[in-house]
Scaffold this active site. Structure first.
Site: not given
Ligand code: BG6
Length: 491
Positions: A236, A149, A217, A241, A51, A183, A340
């Site tokens: 998430d 996603k 993470e 994943h 936008r 990956k 996290k």
């Molecule tokens: C994303 C999530 O799909 O994957 C994030 O929305 C997350 O919250 C991320 O941090 C992690 O991806 P990677 O590749 O850094 O492990």
């Protein structure tokens, strides 16, 4: 080892959300790396769409800045300049009818030319964008759409989005991204299982005691709190994943690497997951939320503070004990864990084999630990097979648990492309093996939704854990109740 670059046909790619975080951090750096590796055929065009009232030149400056900040490859100004020549910009509000024809003018009209639309936007916009692309006759026979996603926030909303996209694109031209599938080591899971005679005969509950899947993470939610507050770790990370990783570990050998053969097998796993709902969620799940504690660079605030909502009940950590009701896996639990602000960034699948039936060694030899196969997705991608071996030298038969260690970077001396690099090139080639099919996404939600509902009914907040720790103590207890422990407690 020399990397083999297979050129892709020339293409037109529109990136909706072209000024957003994903485009700047991941998509443009990924495209740039593929360009540097000379994978593109010319003429190729990449059109940012958003936008913001920018012109081509201003957009190119913004992309150059993003590349300088986020592209891993050190590139000359010359290389950046030639990449930018392919970049164009269209200012368009997806809620209005104006601007779509301008977008059409950016593309090659040749019907057989690859045309891709990447929707790096909020999922609420997926349906409306697809509809307008059709209304403005932008969908050519070779057009394809890429959606990020999360697809929806539950089964019902995912079905609506899938209906809307499916009304204008055939399923085989819809690419639902789960970047974990791109990956390197995730694909190595398939190589490991199906290109070696060693593992497959043992790959079942008769020989495998349990499987751990950890995606940890060290970062917090940072600037994404407004999205995350409505998502939480279950939506998430787990719905996509972690479940995708579980599917690749647990699926039957597909007939081939063909997209539908692989996706059929993953779908069967999702359909075999034992439901978790209000009857068993209390014993099979643990949710947590981080409090202020230690981060990588020093003290960090708690999640509720970052989300500016002291009463937040959003989970930033989840552990689940998952069972798969089929012949291969009945009796072998899969423990899933993601969070996290954990002590380190590590994504790993651990396959723990059953103990030997009888030990011939005296007690002084030491405890015989399980054979464990650790498949490390990041960092330091590689595979370790933990075996019991005799400690060298005199002193009797002393046993030690030691790894056969294969680090991919050292073994292959090649920089593996980032997930988005591979996935974007797969879209252009039309290879959907590493993308999720509609029925997979919806089956994953069907399993996730009752967990969410059970939590809502439980009237209990996520358990607190200090930033920099491995989540609430209950997550450790969940595994210990079964007489097991998470791998970092044993190695
Ligand atoms: C994303 C999530 O799909 O994957 C994030 O929305 C997350 O919250 C991320 O941090 C992690 O991806 P990677 O590749 O850094 O492990």
């Amino acid at each position: 080892m020399v990397s083999r670059i297979l050129k892709v046909p020339s293409f037109d790619l529109a990136v909706f959300g072209g000024t957003g975080d994903l485009a700047r951090r991941k998509l443009f750096p990924a495209l740039f790396h593929r360009f540097l590796d000379a994978q593109f055929s010319q003429p190729t065009r990449i059109v940012g769409v958003s936008r913001r009232p920018l012109d081509h030149a201003a957009y190119r400056v913004a992309i150059a800045d993003a590349l300088k900040e986020f592209a891993a490859a050190a590139a000359s100004d010359e290389a950046i300049k030639s990449f930018l020549e392919m970049i164009h910009y269209v200012c368009l509000d997806i809620e209005s009818e104006a601007g779509w024809d301008l977008l059409g003018h950016e593309f090659d009209a040749e019907p057989s030319r690859v045309r891709a639309f990447y929707l790096a936007t909020d999922p609420d916009h997926f349906g409306p964008i697809a509809k307008r692309l059709a209304a403005h006759s932008l969908i050519t026979p070779a057009a394809r759409i890429i959606v990020e996603k999360p697809i929806g926030r539950d089964g019902a909303s995912a079905a609506c989005i899938n209906d809307a996209i499916g009304a204008v694109f055939p399923e085989k031209r819809i690419f639902r991204i789960d970047h974990y599938l791109g990956k390197e080591t995730v694909q190595n899971l398939m190589a490991l299982r199906f290109a070696n005679a060693l593992f497959e005969p043992l790959w079942n509950s008769a020989h495998i005691d349990h499987v751990e899947i950890t995606v940890a993470e060290s970062i917090g939610v940072g600037g994404r709190a407004s999205y995350y507050e409505n998502a939480g770790a279950l939506r998430d990370m787990v719905q996509n994943h972690l479940l995708q990783l579980l599917c690749l570990v647990a699926m039957e050998p597909p007939a081939s690497l063909d997209a539908d053969s692989v996706r059929d097998e993953k779908l069967k796993v999702l359909k075999s997951l034992v439901p978790i709902d209000s009857r068993n969620a209390g014993s099979l799940t643990v949710r947590g939320q981080y409090r202020a504690g230690a981060g990588e660079g020093g003290a960090v605030p708690g999640y509720a503070q970052e989300a500016s909502n002291e009463r937040s009940v959003t989970e930033t950590f989840v552990t689940l004990k998952v069972e798969i009701a089929n012949w291969r896996w009945a009796g072998t639990p899969f423990y899933l864990r993601t969070g996290k602000r954990l002590p380190q960034r590590i994504s790993e699948v651990i396959v723990a084999f059953r103990e030997v039936p009888h030990s011939i060694f005296p007690a002084e030899s030491g405890k015989i630990s399980q054979t464990r196969l650790a498949i490390r997705l990041q960092p330091d991608e590689g595979i370790k097979l933990w075996l019991m071996l005799k400690e060298p030298g005199a002193g009797g038969m002393r046993l030690q648990h030691v790894p056969l260690d294969m680090n991919f970077a050292e073994a292959f001396r090649i920089h593996a492309p980032e997930a988005y690099e591979r996935l974007l090139m797969d879209v252009i080639r039309g290879n959907a093996t590493l993308f999720m099919r509609r029925d997979e996404v919806e089956a994953a939600w069907r399993w996730i939704d009752p967990i969410r509902e059970a939590w809502n009914q439980m009237d209990e907040a996520p358990r607190p854990y200090l930033a920099g720790t491995w989540g609430p103590a209950a997550a450790i207890a969940l595994v210990e109740r079964d007489g097991r422990s998470w791998s970092e407690e044993t190695e």
